[in-house]
Design a protein around this motif. Structure first.
Motif, PDB file in Angstrom:
ATOM      1  N   GLU B  88       0.837  -1.196   0.000  1.00 28.36           N
ATOM      2  CA  GLU B  88       0.000   0.000   0.000  1.00 28.36           C
ATOM      3  C   GLU B  88       0.879   1.257   0.000  1.00 28.36           C
ATOM      4  O   GLU B  88       0.609   2.213  -0.728  1.00 28.36           O
ATOM      5  N   ALA B  89       1.939   1.240   0.807  1.00 23.39           N
ATOM      6  CA  ALA B  89       2.842   2.395   0.881  1.00 23.39           C
ATOM      7  C   ALA B  89       3.467   2.667  -0.486  1.00 23.39           C
ATOM      8  O   ALA B  89       3.647   3.820  -0.892  1.00 23.39           O
ATOM      9  N   LYS B  90       3.787   1.591  -1.192  1.00 28.56           N
ATOM     10  CA  LYS B  90       4.399   1.709  -2.515  1.00 28.56           C
ATOM     11  C   LYS B  90       3.511   2.503  -3.474  1.00 28.56           C
ATOM     12  O   LYS B  90       4.008   3.272  -4.302  1.00 28.56           O
ATOM     13  N   GLN B  91       2.202   2.299  -3.341  1.00 27.38           N
ATOM     14  CA  GLN B  91       1.259   3.043  -4.199  1.00 27.38           C
ATOM     15  C   GLN B  91       1.433   4.553  -4.025  1.00 27.38           C
ATOM     16  O   GLN B  91       1.160   5.323  -4.934  1.00 27.38           O
ATOM     17  N   TYR B  92       1.821   4.951  -2.821  1.00 25.30           N
ATOM     18  CA  TYR B  92       1.989   6.379  -2.531  1.00 25.30           C
ATOM     19  C   TYR B  92       3.443   6.821  -2.718  1.00 25.30           C
ATOM     20  O   TYR B  92       3.781   7.958  -2.402  1.00 25.30           O
ATOM     21  N   GLY B  93       4.300   5.898  -3.176  1.00 23.22           N
ATOM     22  CA  GLY B  93       5.712   6.244  -3.334  1.00 23.22           C
ATOM     23  C   GLY B  93       6.493   6.231  -2.023  1.00 23.22           C
ATOM     24  O   GLY B  93       7.536   6.859  -1.917  1.00 23.22           O
ATOM     25  N   TYR B  94       5.991   5.493  -1.038  1.00 25.33           N
ATOM     26  CA  TYR B  94       6.674   5.419   0.261  1.00 25.33           C
ATOM     27  C   TYR B  94       7.337   4.048   0.449  1.00 25.33           C
ATOM     28  O   TYR B  94       6.838   3.048  -0.057  1.00 25.33           O
ATOM     29  N   THR B  95       8.458   4.030   1.161  1.00 24.36           N
ATOM     30  CA  THR B  95       9.035   2.756   1.586  1.00 24.36           C
ATOM     31  C   THR B  95       8.917   2.639   3.100  1.00 24.36           C
ATOM     32  O   THR B  95       8.626   3.612   3.787  1.00 24.36           O
ATOM     33  N   VAL B  96       9.178   1.421   3.584  1.00 21.60           N
ATOM     34  CA  VAL B  96       8.878   1.123   4.985  1.00 21.60           C
ATOM     35  C   VAL B  96      10.119   0.629   5.720  1.00 21.60           C
ATOM     36  O   VAL B  96      10.785  -0.306   5.276  1.00 21.60           O
ATOM     37  N   LEU B  97      10.413   1.273   6.837  1.00 22.35           N
ATOM     38  CA  LEU B  97      11.391   0.775   7.807  1.00 22.35           C
ATOM     39  C   LEU B  97      10.623  -0.049   8.820  1.00 22.35           C
ATOM     40  O   LEU B  97       9.507   0.327   9.183  1.00 22.35           O
ATOM     41  N   PHE B  98      11.177  -1.155   9.301  1.00 26.87           N
ATOM     42  CA  PHE B  98      10.414  -1.917  10.280  1.00 26.87           C
ATOM     43  C   PHE B  98      11.247  -2.227  11.506  1.00 26.87           C
ATOM     44  O   PHE B  98      12.473  -2.199  11.462  1.00 26.87           O
ATOM     45  N   GLY B  99      10.543  -2.522  12.590  1.00 30.87           N
ATOM     46  CA  GLY B  99      11.208  -2.910  13.816  1.00 30.87           C
ATOM     47  C   GLY B  99      10.259  -3.681  14.718  1.00 30.87           C
ATOM     48  O   GLY B  99       9.048  -3.511  14.643  1.00 30.87           O
ATOM     49  N   SER B 100      10.831  -4.545  15.567  1.00 30.16           N
ATOM     50  CA  SER B 100      10.047  -5.395  16.467  1.00 30.16           C
ATOM     51  C   SER B 100      10.285  -4.961  17.908  1.00 30.16           C
ATOM     52  O   SER B 100      11.428  -4.870  18.341  1.00 30.16           O
ATOM     53  N   SER B 101       9.203  -4.702  18.640  1.00 33.21           N
ATOM     54  CA  SER B 101       9.350  -4.191  20.009  1.00 33.21           C
ATOM     55  C   SER B 101       9.414  -5.306  21.047  1.00 33.21           C
ATOM     56  O   SER B 101       9.756  -5.040  22.206  1.00 33.21           O
ATOM     57  N   ASP B 102       9.036  -6.550  20.661  1.00 32.28           N
ATOM     58  CA  ASP B 102       8.951  -7.634  21.646  1.00 32.28           C
ATOM     59  C   ASP B 102       8.116  -7.247  22.858  1.00 32.28           C
ATOM     60  O   ASP B 102       8.378  -7.728  23.960  1.00 32.28           O
ATOM     61  N   GLU B 103       7.110  -6.390  22.645  1.00 30.50           N
ATOM     62  CA  GLU B 103       6.219  -5.935  23.726  1.00 30.50           C
ATOM     63  C   GLU B 103       7.003  -5.251  24.847  1.00 30.50           C
ATOM     64  O   GLU B 103       6.555  -5.242  25.993  1.00 30.50           O
ATOM     65  N   SER B 104       8.167  -4.681  24.525  1.00 30.36           N
ATOM     66  CA  SER B 104       8.984  -4.031  25.546  1.00 30.36           C
ATOM     67  C   SER B 104       8.917  -2.515  25.389  1.00 30.36           C
ATOM     68  O   SER B 104       9.076  -1.980  24.291  1.00 30.36           O
ATOM     69  N   VAL B 105       8.660  -1.837  26.508  1.00 32.95           N
ATOM     70  CA  VAL B 105       8.590  -0.375  26.514  1.00 32.95           C
ATOM     71  C   VAL B 105       9.916   0.227  26.059  1.00 32.95           C
ATOM     72  O   VAL B 105       9.947   1.171  25.258  1.00 32.95           O
ATOM     73  N   GLU B 106      11.026  -0.335  26.520  1.00 36.00           N
ATOM     74  CA  GLU B 106      12.342   0.208  26.184  1.00 36.00           C
ATOM     75  C   GLU B 106      12.630   0.029  24.691  1.00 36.00           C
ATOM     76  O   GLU B 106      13.089   0.952  24.025  1.00 36.00           O
ATOM     77  N   LYS B 107      12.365  -1.190  24.171  1.00 33.47           N
ATOM     78  CA  LYS B 107      12.638  -1.414  22.745  1.00 33.47           C
ATOM     79  C   LYS B 107      11.766  -0.509  21.887  1.00 33.47           C
ATOM     80  O   LYS B 107      12.205  -0.010  20.850  1.00 33.47           O
ATOM     81  N   SER B 108      10.525  -0.311  22.310  1.00 34.40           N
ATOM     82  CA  SER B 108       9.629   0.559  21.558  1.00 34.40           C
ATOM     83  C   SER B 108      10.208   1.974  21.483  1.00 34.40           C
ATOM     84  O   SER B 108      10.250   2.592  20.408  1.00 34.40           O
ATOM     85  N   GLN B 109      10.693   2.490  22.625  1.00 35.10           N
ATOM     86  CA  GLN B 109      11.271   3.845  22.630  1.00 35.10           C
ATOM     87  C   GLN B 109      12.504   3.901  21.733  1.00 35.10           C
ATOM     88  O   GLN B 109      12.703   4.867  20.999  1.00 35.10           O
ATOM     89  N   GLY B 110      13.312   2.853  21.798  1.00 33.71           N
ATOM     90  CA  GLY B 110      14.511   2.797  20.960  1.00 33.71           C
ATOM     91  C   GLY B 110      14.158   2.868  19.480  1.00 33.71           C
ATOM     92  O   GLY B 110      14.793   3.594  18.703  1.00 33.71           O
TER      93      GLY B 110
END
Lengths: 339, 339
Positions: B88-110
Motif C-alpha cells: 500500500e505504501a508503494k502506491q503512494y511512493g513510500y518505503t517502509v522501515l520496520f522494527g520489532s518491540s517484543d512488547e517491551s517499553v524500552e525497545k519501543s522507545q529505541g
C-alpha cells in the motif's frame, strides 16, 4: 512539525560556542573537558535535542540503513530471517528497509532503485531468477550487497547459504533408509540455482540406489502455487508410478501439498511419506509431524549483516561465500526405519 | 563508490543551463518546451542519473519513509500486515522501515528514536503495553502516527482495528450454540485494551447464558508463552472444572495450546473444542481444522497507510478510529451444532 532544537539552542543555554557543542555531540570531546562535555550532553537531553542523521549522512555519505529484498516478507522463512537481520543490524546501529519482489524481475529492479534513492548503505537480497544483470549493475556502481538463500554462479558476489545439494541428498537418503523406493520431488520452476542444487541432491541420492526416474521430479510455478502443486501431485500419484514418498523443496510447497493430500484423504506416512525444507508451525501441528531440513536462519542473518557492513566499511575481500549449517529433523511424516 | 552523475553533467551534455535541467527533473517543466524536456529526461536516463532523495528531503522536509513498529515481524499476523502495508505504501511512493518491540517499553522507545532520527515521515505502530507516554510525546512533537491492532483509551490517536468485543462475543456464542457449557479462555496478561475487550466479549457471552466462571479465564505472559499456556491449560483441565472448549485470544496462544493438547493426547473437538483469533497455516493443517476470527488484514493495512499519509500531508482531522471487518470462520475444531 514544531521547530527542531538546534546545536545553537544548546550553545546559548550553556553559554559556549556552537563549535564546542558540535565537538561533544559528535563525540570528538577529546578537545573538551569532561565536565563541560557532561554539562552539554545534559542540556541536549533536557532540550530533547535530536541529531538530524539525514543531514549528517550528506557529510559522512552514510545513512546506517540496510535495504532487505526478499521474495515475500509474509512467508515465514523470510519473516524469520528478516527478524534476525533486524536484531543483528541493530547491534551495528543500522535499521532495515524491506521490500518483497514476488520473484519478479521488474519488482526487484523497482526495489533496488527505491532503496538506492534513499541512500541505503548496502543491500541484502534473496534475488529473484533473472536478476543477474541487476546485481552486475550494483557491482559496477560499487554498492555493497550480500545474497542470502540464493545465488548465481555467473555473478561473483558475497553470499550466505546452506549446501543445498548435501541437505537434499541427506533428506532423500533418509527416506531410502526407511524403505521408500518411489520417491517423488516437488520443486519450483524458474531455474534458480538453489532449487537446482536441491534437485541435483535428490537425483544423486536416488541414482546411488539405482532408483532415479525423471518422471518423478515435478515443478510448480511460484505465481500459481496451488495449480502447480495439484498438477505435480496428480502426476506423482498416477497408478503406474504411484510414489510412496514426496520430497518438497520449500515449506510453501509442502504446506500446499499437505492440504491437497488431506483433501485426497491420503494418510501420511502410510500412503505417502513426506519430507520438506524449512520450518513451519504447520509442520509441528500436522497429525504426523513433518520431517524437514532445518537451515540455520540465525547464522544466515548474522553473517549477511556482517558481510553487508564489512562491504560498507570497505573491509571485505573481493568475494566471500559463507556456507551455514543445515540439519535434518526427523519426525513421524517419514515413517520409521525398516528392519 | 563511483562519482555520482549530477544535474551539471546532464546540462553539459544537452547544452542547456543547470536550472533548466532542474526544472525538468523536479517536474516543473511547465516552463520548458516538451521536446526539450524529453531530451533532458533521455540524457538523464542514458547517464543513469539518480536523484539524491536524501538531499532533496532536506528541502522538502520529507523522506517518503514510514516507520512500522510491531511486536514481532516474525509473527505471521504482523508479517502479513507488514506485507500489505508495504504494498500500500508503494502506491503512494513510500518505503517502509520496520522494527520489532517484543512488547517491551524500552525497545519501543529505541525504535521510535531510531526512526525519527532517520526522519521517517510518519509511524504505524502496534503499540506495546505501557507505551502511552511515548505516543503522547509523538503527539506533542506533531509526528503523525497511526495505531494498528491495539489502542489506548487514554491516548486520542488515529487507529485502525476490529471490534474486538463483538468478535469475541460472536466466537463464544458460536461455541455455546454447539452445546458447550464450560468454556475456558486463554489470553495475554499485560492489560492491553484489545485483549481486555476480547475478554469482555467472552465474559458477556457466557453471562448472557448464566455460564460465566471467573476461574475459567486464564492469562499467559508474552515472554514466557510456553510456561504460561501450560499453567493456564492445567488450570482449565483440572477435574473439578474441566472445560469442554477453549477460546484462544491469539494465534500464537492457540498454536502453543494445540501443541500441548496434542502432548496431553486430548482430541479436538471431542475432548476439547477450540476457537481462536487470527489465521495460520497451522490451523488449516491441524487434523481438526481450527475455527477462527478472521480480521481483515488488507483493510487494516490499507487504512493505516492512508491515515499515516494523510497525517504527513496534514489533511487529517484530529482523530479517526477506523473499525475494519472481522468474521468467524467455522471449521471442525468447534464440533457441530447440537440437535
Amino acid at each position: 512539525m514544531e521547530r527542531k532544537v538546534s546545536m545553537k539552542d544548546i550553545a546559548e543555554r550553556v553559554g559556549v560556542s556552537i563549535a564546542l557543542v558540535s565537538y561533544v555531540l559528535n563525540e570528538k570531546e577529546g578537545r573538551v573537558g569532561p565536565e563541560m562535555a557532561q554539562q552539554i550532553r545534559k542540556v541536549a537531553q533536557e532540550l530533547n535535542y535530536r541529531p538530524n542523521l539525514i543531514a549528517r549522512s550528506l557529510q559522512s555519505g552514510r545513512t546506517n540503513t540496510l535495504g532487505l529484498i526478499v521474495a515475500d516478507i509474509s512467508n515465514p522463512f523470510f519473516s524469520n530471517i528478516a527478524r534476525i537481520i533486524e536484531d543483528e543490524a541493530k547491534q551495528y546501529g543500522y535499521t532495515v528497509l524491506f521490500g518483497s519482489s514476488d520473484e519478479s524481475v521488474e519488482k526487484s529492479q523497482g526495489l533496488i532503485d527505491t532503496f538506492l534513492n534513499r541512500q541505503a548503505d548496502a543491500l541484502i537480497l534473496a534475488p529473484a531468477a533473472g536478476t543477474e544483470p541487476q546485481l552486475m549493475a550494483l557491482k559496477k556502481k560499487k554498492i555493497p550487497f550480500v545474497l542470502v538463500d540464493r545465488y548465481f554462479p555467473s555473478v561473483p558476489a558475497n553470499s550466505v547459504r546452506i549446501d543445498n545439494y548435501q541437505a537434499a541428498y541427506k533428506a532423500v537418503t533418509h527416506l531410502l533408509r526407511t524403505g521408500k523406493k518411489r520417491i517423488g520431488m516437488l520443486t519450483y520452476d524458474g531455474g534458480m540455482e538453489h532449487m537446482q542444487e536441491r534437485e541435483r541432491g535428490y537425483r544423486q541420492a536416488l541414482e546411488d540406489h539405482g532408483l532415479y526416474q525423471a518422471a518423478l521430479s515435478q515443478r510448480a510455478s511460484y505465481l500459481h502455487l496451488q495449480e502447480g502443486v495439484a498438477t505435480g501431485l496428480s502426476h506423482l500419484l498416477q497408478p503406474d508410478r504411484k510414489v510412496d514418498a514426496v520430497f518438497f523443496a520449500t515449506n510453501s510447497l509442502a504446506i500446499e501439498g499437505l492440504k491437497q493430500l488431506n483433501a485426497l484423504r491420503l494418510k501420511v506416512p502410510d500412503d505417502v511419506a513426506v519430507i520438506s525444507f524449512d520450518e513451519s508451525d504447520a509442520f509441528d501441528l500436522f497429525y504426523a509431524p513433518v520431517s524437514y531440513v532445518r537451515q540455520s536462519l540465525r547464522d544466515m542473518g548474522r553473517e549477511a549483516v556482517r558481510l553487508a557492513i564489512q562491504g560498507v566499511e570497505q573491509k571485505s575481500r573481493p568475494q566471500v561465500d559463507v556456507i551455514v549449517g543445515a540439519d535434518l529433523v526427523i519426525r513421524k511424516s517419514c515413517g520409521f526405519k525398516a528392519g
